[in-house]
Design a protein around this motif. Sequence first.
Motif, PDB file in Angstrom:
ATOM      1  N   VAL A 156       7.398  53.719 -11.858  1.00 30.34           N
ATOM      2  CA  VAL A 156       7.953  52.646 -12.692  1.00 30.34           C
ATOM      3  C   VAL A 156       9.265  52.143 -12.111  1.00 30.34           C
ATOM      4  O   VAL A 156       9.518  50.931 -12.059  1.00 30.34           O
ATOM      5  CB  VAL A 156       8.154  53.135 -14.139  1.00 30.34           C
ATOM      6  CG1 VAL A 156       8.860  52.068 -14.974  1.00 30.34           C
ATOM      7  CG2 VAL A 156       6.811  53.505 -14.769  1.00 30.34           C
ATOM      8  N   ALA A 157      10.106  53.058 -11.653  1.00 29.94           N
ATOM      9  CA  ALA A 157      11.415  52.674 -11.111  1.00 29.94           C
ATOM     10  C   ALA A 157      11.276  51.799  -9.862  1.00 29.94           C
ATOM     11  O   ALA A 157      12.102  50.912  -9.627  1.00 29.94           O
ATOM     12  CB  ALA A 157      12.228  53.920 -10.791  1.00 29.94           C
ATOM     13  N   GLN A 158      10.235  52.041  -9.076  1.00 31.23           N
ATOM     14  CA  GLN A 158      10.051  51.293  -7.830  1.00 31.23           C
ATOM     15  C   GLN A 158       9.293  49.978  -8.028  1.00 31.23           C
ATOM     16  O   GLN A 158       9.234  49.148  -7.120  1.00 31.23           O
ATOM     17  CB  GLN A 158       9.322  52.174  -6.816  1.00 31.23           C
ATOM     18  CG  GLN A 158      10.156  53.353  -6.339  1.00 31.23           C
ATOM     19  CD  GLN A 158       9.330  54.422  -5.648  1.00 31.23           C
ATOM     20  OE1 GLN A 158       8.185  54.184  -5.254  1.00 31.23           O
ATOM     21  NE2 GLN A 158       9.900  55.607  -5.495  1.00 31.23           N
ATOM     22  N   ASP A 159       8.728  49.798  -9.218  1.00 31.62           N
ATOM     23  CA  ASP A 159       7.978  48.583  -9.530  1.00 31.62           C
ATOM     24  C   ASP A 159       8.858  47.704 -10.418  1.00 31.62           C
ATOM     25  O   ASP A 159       8.952  47.909 -11.622  1.00 31.62           O
ATOM     26  CB  ASP A 159       6.677  48.957 -10.262  1.00 31.62           C
ATOM     27  CG  ASP A 159       5.771  47.769 -10.518  1.00 31.62           C
ATOM     28  OD1 ASP A 159       6.285  46.631 -10.656  1.00 31.62           O
ATOM     29  OD2 ASP A 159       4.549  47.961 -10.625  1.00 31.62           O
ATOM     30  N   ARG A 160       9.510  46.713  -9.821  1.00 28.77           N
ATOM     31  CA  ARG A 160      10.494  45.913 -10.553  1.00 28.77           C
ATOM     32  C   ARG A 160       9.878  45.244 -11.779  1.00 28.77           C
ATOM     33  O   ARG A 160      10.480  45.211 -12.864  1.00 28.77           O
ATOM     34  CB  ARG A 160      11.108  44.852  -9.626  1.00 28.77           C
ATOM     35  CG  ARG A 160      12.088  43.883 -10.306  1.00 28.77           C
ATOM     36  CD  ARG A 160      13.283  44.599 -10.913  1.00 28.77           C
ATOM     37  NE  ARG A 160      14.060  43.713 -11.762  1.00 28.77           N
ATOM     38  CZ  ARG A 160      15.132  43.029 -11.358  1.00 28.77           C
ATOM     39  NH1 ARG A 160      15.557  43.116 -10.110  1.00 28.77           N
ATOM     40  NH2 ARG A 160      15.785  42.254 -12.198  1.00 28.77           N
ATOM     41  N   GLU A 161       8.668  44.734 -11.645  1.00 28.43           N
ATOM     42  CA  GLU A 161       8.026  44.064 -12.768  1.00 28.43           C
ATOM     43  C   GLU A 161       7.785  45.046 -13.926  1.00 28.43           C
ATOM     44  O   GLU A 161       8.058  44.741 -15.089  1.00 28.43           O
ATOM     45  CB  GLU A 161       6.708  43.427 -12.341  1.00 28.43           C
ATOM     46  CG  GLU A 161       6.013  42.660 -13.473  1.00 28.43           C
ATOM     47  CD  GLU A 161       4.702  42.029 -13.032  1.00 28.43           C
ATOM     48  OE1 GLU A 161       4.041  41.394 -13.883  1.00 28.43           O
ATOM     49  OE2 GLU A 161       4.337  42.168 -11.845  1.00 28.43           O
ATOM     50  N   LYS A 162       7.311  46.232 -13.587  1.00 30.99           N
ATOM     51  CA  LYS A 162       7.021  47.227 -14.629  1.00 30.99           C
ATOM     52  C   LYS A 162       8.308  47.734 -15.275  1.00 30.99           C
ATOM     53  O   LYS A 162       8.371  47.930 -16.494  1.00 30.99           O
ATOM     54  CB  LYS A 162       6.219  48.389 -14.033  1.00 30.99           C
ATOM     55  CG  LYS A 162       5.687  49.368 -15.068  1.00 30.99           C
ATOM     56  CD  LYS A 162       4.541  50.207 -14.523  1.00 30.99           C
ATOM     57  CE  LYS A 162       3.224  49.443 -14.573  1.00 30.99           C
ATOM     58  NZ  LYS A 162       2.047  50.308 -14.309  1.00 30.99           N
ATOM     59  N   LEU A 223      28.422  40.496 -12.981  1.00 33.94           N
ATOM     60  CA  LEU A 223      28.566  39.631 -14.157  1.00 33.94           C
ATOM     61  C   LEU A 223      27.223  38.959 -14.431  1.00 33.94           C
ATOM     62  O   LEU A 223      26.785  38.084 -13.685  1.00 33.94           O
ATOM     63  CB  LEU A 223      29.652  38.577 -13.927  1.00 33.94           C
ATOM     64  CG  LEU A 223      31.087  39.058 -14.117  1.00 33.94           C
ATOM     65  CD1 LEU A 223      32.066  38.007 -13.613  1.00 33.94           C
ATOM     66  CD2 LEU A 223      31.363  39.381 -15.584  1.00 33.94           C
ATOM     67  N   ILE A 224      26.582  39.389 -15.498  1.00 35.93           N
ATOM     68  CA  ILE A 224      25.238  38.911 -15.836  1.00 35.93           C
ATOM     69  C   ILE A 224      25.339  37.863 -16.940  1.00 35.93           C
ATOM     70  O   ILE A 224      25.944  38.098 -17.989  1.00 35.93           O
ATOM     71  CB  ILE A 224      24.354  40.083 -16.304  1.00 35.93           C
ATOM     72  CG1 ILE A 224      24.301  41.178 -15.236  1.00 35.93           C
ATOM     73  CG2 ILE A 224      22.940  39.588 -16.629  1.00 35.93           C
ATOM     74  CD1 ILE A 224      23.614  42.454 -15.687  1.00 35.93           C
ATOM     75  N   SER A 249      17.084  35.065 -15.698  1.00 31.38           N
ATOM     76  CA  SER A 249      15.972  34.116 -15.763  1.00 31.38           C
ATOM     77  C   SER A 249      15.671  33.476 -14.410  1.00 31.38           C
ATOM     78  O   SER A 249      14.583  32.946 -14.191  1.00 31.38           O
ATOM     79  CB  SER A 249      16.260  33.024 -16.799  1.00 31.38           C
ATOM     80  OG  SER A 249      17.354  32.210 -16.393  1.00 31.38           O
ATOM     81  N   LEU A 250      16.646  33.537 -13.496  1.00 31.87           N
ATOM     82  CA  LEU A 250      16.445  32.989 -12.153  1.00 31.87           C
ATOM     83  C   LEU A 250      16.077  34.074 -11.153  1.00 31.87           C
ATOM     84  O   LEU A 250      15.859  33.792  -9.971  1.00 31.87           O
ATOM     85  CB  LEU A 250      17.717  32.267 -11.687  1.00 31.87           C
ATOM     86  CG  LEU A 250      18.149  31.032 -12.487  1.00 31.87           C
ATOM     87  CD1 LEU A 250      19.444  30.470 -11.916  1.00 31.87           C
ATOM     88  CD2 LEU A 250      17.053  29.976 -12.494  1.00 31.87           C
ATOM     89  N   GLY A 251      16.039  35.331 -11.598  1.00 32.09           N
ATOM     90  CA  GLY A 251      15.702  36.430 -10.709  1.00 32.09           C
ATOM     91  C   GLY A 251      16.825  36.838  -9.784  1.00 32.09           C
ATOM     92  O   GLY A 251      16.593  37.535  -8.794  1.00 32.09           O
ATOM     93  N   THR A 257      14.910  39.716 -17.848  1.00 34.34           N
ATOM     94  CA  THR A 257      15.098  39.089 -19.153  1.00 34.34           C
ATOM     95  C   THR A 257      14.807  40.118 -20.249  1.00 34.34           C
ATOM     96  O   THR A 257      13.960  40.993 -20.088  1.00 34.34           O
ATOM     97  CB  THR A 257      14.190  37.864 -19.320  1.00 34.34           C
ATOM     98  OG1 THR A 257      12.825  38.254 -19.107  1.00 34.34           O
ATOM     99  CG2 THR A 257      14.568  36.779 -18.322  1.00 34.34           C
ATOM    100  N   LYS A 258      15.515  40.000 -21.360  1.00 34.36           N
ATOM    101  CA  LYS A 258      15.450  40.994 -22.423  1.00 34.36           C
ATOM    102  C   LYS A 258      15.224  40.336 -23.781  1.00 34.36           C
ATOM    103  O   LYS A 258      15.423  39.124 -23.944  1.00 34.36           O
ATOM    104  CB  LYS A 258      16.755  41.805 -22.481  1.00 34.36           C
ATOM    105  CG  LYS A 258      17.153  42.495 -21.183  1.00 34.36           C
ATOM    106  CD  LYS A 258      16.291  43.714 -20.919  1.00 34.36           C
ATOM    107  CE  LYS A 258      16.855  44.603 -19.818  1.00 34.36           C
ATOM    108  NZ  LYS A 258      16.805  44.036 -18.487  1.00 34.36           N
TER     109      LYS A 258
END
Length: 357
Positions: A156-162, A223-224, A249-251, A257-258
């Motif tokens: 999971v940690a290595q799969d950014r989407e997951k 800064l997010i 939202s721009l990656g 996104t949360k």
Amino acid sequence: MYADAVLSVFSQRYSSARDKFINNVETSSIIERLTHHPHPLKGPKNEKLFCDIAWAGNPKAENIIVLVSGLHGVEGGAGSAIQADFVTRYRRLPPDVCVILVHAINPWGFAWASRGDEQGVDVNRNFVDFGSDLPASKAAKIWQELEQGKTDIATVAQDREKFDLLSEGQYEQPSAPYFGGKEPTWSRQLIEQLAAQIKPTKRKQVIVIDIHSGLGPYGFGELICDHPVDSQGHQYAVELFGATVTEPSLGTSSSGTKLGLHDYFWHQQGDNVCFLTLEFGTFGTQQMLQVLSDDQKLQQKGKIDWSDDATMDVKHAMQDFFCPDQKQWQELVLFRGRQVIEMALDGLTEHANHNAR
């Protein structure tokens, strides 16, 4: 390099962090108001818990900076240090600026070395409309797969989407991490009360900086910005802090996104409000998921025995991950914290001078 006396503002533990903050606030020449908000529960050593809010400068100032620490409990060490350091460094503030320090907005989580609050709620997923249908998420399903051994933390940690799906927040399974709750938390209600006192629509500019730790490269203060990219808030954030601002939202951010973010509450307070998360990285996503998983399982066992060695192993791992007791990390945090505050103050002063022309 900072002297040890400068770095003494850091503490992994709530009680000592609060003592340092209060001591610095009470001897500061810029504090005009200090309020203590008692939490209904106590800490692991039966100590009383508080969120302390200090107003530096003129409370009626046209421009406001809000510095928040400890929304994610155990992450409070970095923000507390930045806040305690701030009040020792300034003897006066610009007359048109007030800096509000919200110390340990989730004091239970800070004291008990947990990311969530006393109900197991991730306060930074709690800012949703509980009177409407709650957002759907795949986060609980991914957690189930982890519990059932269908996947593992490393995968999971290595799969950014997951990982982004797991951490976006969920409202179905209280026993899983990133649970946003079923009702407004104590911490959220206190934030709402503070906003009512500030009255953002009656100010020229409000900048909220919410200090977190754990995500991203070691010691880097990202800064997010979760403002819509075409909004005034996003534009002002870039004006203030330039290319250091990232956008989920721009990656371009270490965060995805949360759902139910603290950010979204402040976005609703007016176009003159700019919200940023200042996130300090530590030891990587895989280790973060491991310490969170261990703590999550501990919470599910019921009452926490603070004298139990196995419990303390879990809690110390949480504290060491989210607020490393390492001089290099502390120096990076203080440098960036000071830089961001000074840029915000300079930006407000320049903004005011520009408007006066």
